[in-house]
Design an enzyme around this catalytic site. Sequence first.
Site, PDB file in Angstrom:
ATOM      1  N   HIS A  49       0.826  -1.020   0.032  1.00 50.05           N
ATOM      2  CA  HIS A  49       0.013  -0.288  -0.021  1.00 50.05           C
ATOM      3  C   HIS A  49       0.592   1.177  -0.178  1.00 50.05           C
ATOM      4  CE1 HIS A  49      -3.830  -2.062   1.505  1.00 50.05           C
ATOM      5  NE2 HIS A  49      -3.296  -2.361   0.656  1.00 50.05           N
ATOM      6  N   GLU A  51       0.980   4.092   1.889  1.00 48.54           N
ATOM      7  CA  GLU A  51       1.453   4.003   2.842  1.00 48.54           C
ATOM      8  C   GLU A  51       2.510   3.529   3.473  1.00 48.54           C
ATOM      9  OE1 GLU A  51      -3.358   4.108   3.240  1.00 48.54           O
ATOM     10  OE2 GLU A  51      -2.080   3.438   2.308  1.00 48.54           O
ATOM     11  N   CYS A  79      -6.508   2.476   5.245  1.00 43.44           N
ATOM     12  CA  CYS A  79      -7.188   1.124   6.207  1.00 43.44           C
ATOM     13  C   CYS A  79      -7.021   0.761   7.515  1.00 43.44           C
ATOM     14  CB  CYS A  79      -7.167   0.174   4.604  1.00 43.44           C
ATOM     15  SG  CYS A  79      -5.133  -0.409   4.997  1.00 43.44           S
ATOM     16  N   CYS A  82      -3.028   0.275   7.475  1.00 43.60           N
ATOM     17  CA  CYS A  82      -1.864   0.807   6.722  1.00 43.60           C
ATOM     18  C   CYS A  82      -2.266   2.129   8.305  1.00 43.60           C
ATOM     19  CB  CYS A  82      -2.424   2.276   5.832  1.00 43.60           C
ATOM     20  SG  CYS A  82      -1.874   0.672   4.452  1.00 43.60           S
TER      21      CYS A  82
END
Length: 146
Positions: A49, A51, A79, A82
Amino acid sequence: MNFMEEALKEAIIAKSLNEVPVGAIIVKDGIIIGRGHNLREKRKSPLAHAEIIAIEEASRNLGSWRLSGCEMFVTLEPCVMCAGAIIQSRISKLHIGTFDPNGGACGSIINLTQNTNLSFFVQVNWCYDERCSLIISDFFKERRNK
């Protein structure tokens, strides 16, 4: 420098790679020390991801996993994974471009970043930017139409 604009540039890169267009920037003392965009498809990893990638780069650049005093600018609400990584890395402030009603863990569905039961509290700034919403919605509209 407009740091959300820089995060959007990362999201555009992700979109050009046919990845979900999310971008993240980490800033310390007004300098970008980490950048990331989604690479789950390319890396074949659920961990890739924006992040997480930005946190990894910032940690390498600082030589520490502790990102105290750093701020993250992200185009989409993080999410659960993260948000947990943001807490664990001790990022002080989180700027979010748009909410995620399907999986947001900073207030939309649940709020991990400001949970008083956890040992660290992240200051969250909702700085709604229509471009952050549009890049995501347009991406999924295009996918449905294919």
